[in-house]
Design an enzyme around this catalytic site. Sequence first.
Site, PDB file in Angstrom:
ATOM      1  N   GLU A  99      54.766 -47.977 -10.455  1.00 53.44           N
ATOM      2  CA  GLU A  99      55.884 -48.066 -11.407  1.00 53.44           C
ATOM      3  C   GLU A  99      57.146 -47.464 -10.804  1.00 53.44           C
ATOM      4  OE1 GLU A  99      54.968 -46.934 -15.407  1.00 53.44           O
ATOM      5  OE2 GLU A  99      57.076 -46.830 -16.014  1.00 53.44           O
ATOM      6  N   LYS A 130      42.828 -46.719 -16.985  1.00 57.32           N
ATOM      7  CA  LYS A 130      43.932 -46.388 -16.085  1.00 57.32           C
ATOM      8  C   LYS A 130      44.298 -44.920 -16.207  1.00 57.32           C
ATOM      9  CE  LYS A 130      48.253 -48.265 -16.629  1.00 57.32           C
ATOM     10  NZ  LYS A 130      49.115 -47.095 -16.884  1.00 57.32           N
ATOM     11  N   ASP A 148      49.600 -46.519 -22.991  1.00 62.11           N
ATOM     12  CA  ASP A 148      49.981 -45.394 -23.846  1.00 62.11           C
ATOM     13  C   ASP A 148      51.486 -45.455 -24.141  1.00 62.11           C
ATOM     14  OD1 ASP A 148      50.864 -44.604 -21.349  1.00 62.11           O
ATOM     15  OD2 ASP A 148      49.949 -42.600 -21.414  1.00 62.11           O
ATOM     16  N   SER A 149      52.164 -46.472 -23.584  1.00 58.85           N
ATOM     17  CA  SER A 149      53.532 -46.797 -24.002  1.00 58.85           C
ATOM     18  C   SER A 149      53.583 -47.054 -25.503  1.00 58.85           C
ATOM     19  CB  SER A 149      54.041 -48.028 -23.244  1.00 58.85           C
ATOM     20  OG  SER A 149      53.127 -49.107 -23.332  1.00 58.85           O
ATOM     21  N   ASP A 188      44.708 -47.409 -21.128  1.00 57.32           N
ATOM     22  CA  ASP A 188      45.240 -46.155 -20.587  1.00 57.32           C
ATOM     23  C   ASP A 188      44.443 -44.977 -21.103  1.00 57.32           C
ATOM     24  OD1 ASP A 188      47.302 -46.764 -18.864  1.00 57.32           O
ATOM     25  OD2 ASP A 188      48.879 -46.590 -20.390  1.00 57.32           O
ATOM     26  N   GLU A 234      46.918 -41.777 -14.556  1.00 62.23           N
ATOM     27  CA  GLU A 234      48.130 -41.493 -13.792  1.00 62.23           C
ATOM     28  C   GLU A 234      47.917 -40.263 -12.920  1.00 62.23           C
ATOM     29  OE1 GLU A 234      51.447 -40.942 -16.440  1.00 62.23           O
ATOM     30  OE2 GLU A 234      51.138 -42.869 -17.437  1.00 62.23           O
TER      31      GLU A 234
HETATM   32  O1  KIV Z   1      51.742 -47.646 -20.863  1.00 54.39           O
HETATM   33  C1  KIV Z   1      52.131 -48.663 -20.265  1.00 54.39           C
HETATM   34  O2  KIV Z   1      52.627 -49.634 -20.860  1.00 54.39           O
HETATM   35  C2  KIV Z   1      51.973 -48.705 -18.808  1.00 54.39           C
HETATM   36  C3  KIV Z   1      52.536 -49.870 -18.048  1.00 54.39           C
HETATM   37  C4  KIV Z   1      53.993 -49.984 -18.210  1.00 54.39           C
HETATM   38  C5  KIV Z   1      52.129 -49.870 -16.615  1.00 54.39           C
HETATM   39  O3  KIV Z   1      51.379 -47.812 -18.267  1.00 54.39           O
HETATM   40 NA    NA Z   2      50.896 -46.051 -19.564  1.00 57.14          NA
END
Ligand code: KIV
Ligand code: NA
Length: 265
Positions: free
Chosen positions: A181, A112, A45-46, A84, A114
């Site tokens: 992280e 994934k 989600d980056s 994510d 969080e």
């Molecule tokens: O969103 C992302 O890119 C991430 C990684 C940096 C672990 O969660």
């Molecule tokens: Na992320």
Amino acid sequence: PMAVTINTLREYKQKGEAFAALTSYDATFAHAVSSAGVDVILIGDSLGMVLQGHDSTLPVTMEQMVYHTRAVAKGNQGALVVADMPFMSYGTTEQALNNAAELMRAGAQMVKLEGTDWMTDTISALSQRGVPVCAHLGLTPQFVNKFGGYKVQGRDEHHAEQMIEHACLLERAGADVIVLECVPAPLAARITQAVKAPVIGIGAGADTDGQVLVVHDMLGLTPGRPPRFVKNFLAESDSVQDAIKAYVDAVRRRQFPAEEHSFQA
Ligand code: KIV
Ligand code: NA
């Protein structure tokens, strides 16, 4: 080469072989990254920051994650595809099940999330229904407003012990992989030893089982001063392909991350 599965990652951990992960958000990058030997592709989600220009990951929607997951799945050449779950898409277990199903239908092979101990029921529910889960601990960017900024997590012993406990709890609930992280390298090493699940680090030192970076960061494309844990692999390479191969090679040899990319206690 054979497609990467969670079993491949477990074997790496058992043998003590480090493996490389990178983000990708589209078919072209997914193809480049997986062809260069990256074992895990993360549709992070980056993308809210990297592609959309936001200053956090919070605005990212399920619809957007599905769109990018479809594109990555098309380009992927055998890497494990992890998507994510965006902010508040797993607020309740029911939401998590519905939204994870959408990402899996779009081509994800793992999702994934969080969070900490509050996710145990949700992770169990996903796991029991056939959805592999990666639990993301430490600096979880969806919590930036609770943290009051992007700060290294687990610096004092109380928080460090809490994070080890949470990692163990989430593994017991069914988490197959853990992402750490921005935590001190010694703490990441303790967590990596404490769990059987493969641990992938970013800003977590050299002793995790795998490493992950945002692909735009390791190509030196992200504007502004990069975070401490980033290395520009394109600087010493002739092409994007070579830069990705250099990253994979450095991770496998445990030459990246070096001290200068890591946080100590
Ligand atoms: O969103 C992302 O890119 C991430 C990684 C940096 C672990 O969660
Ligand atoms: Na992320």
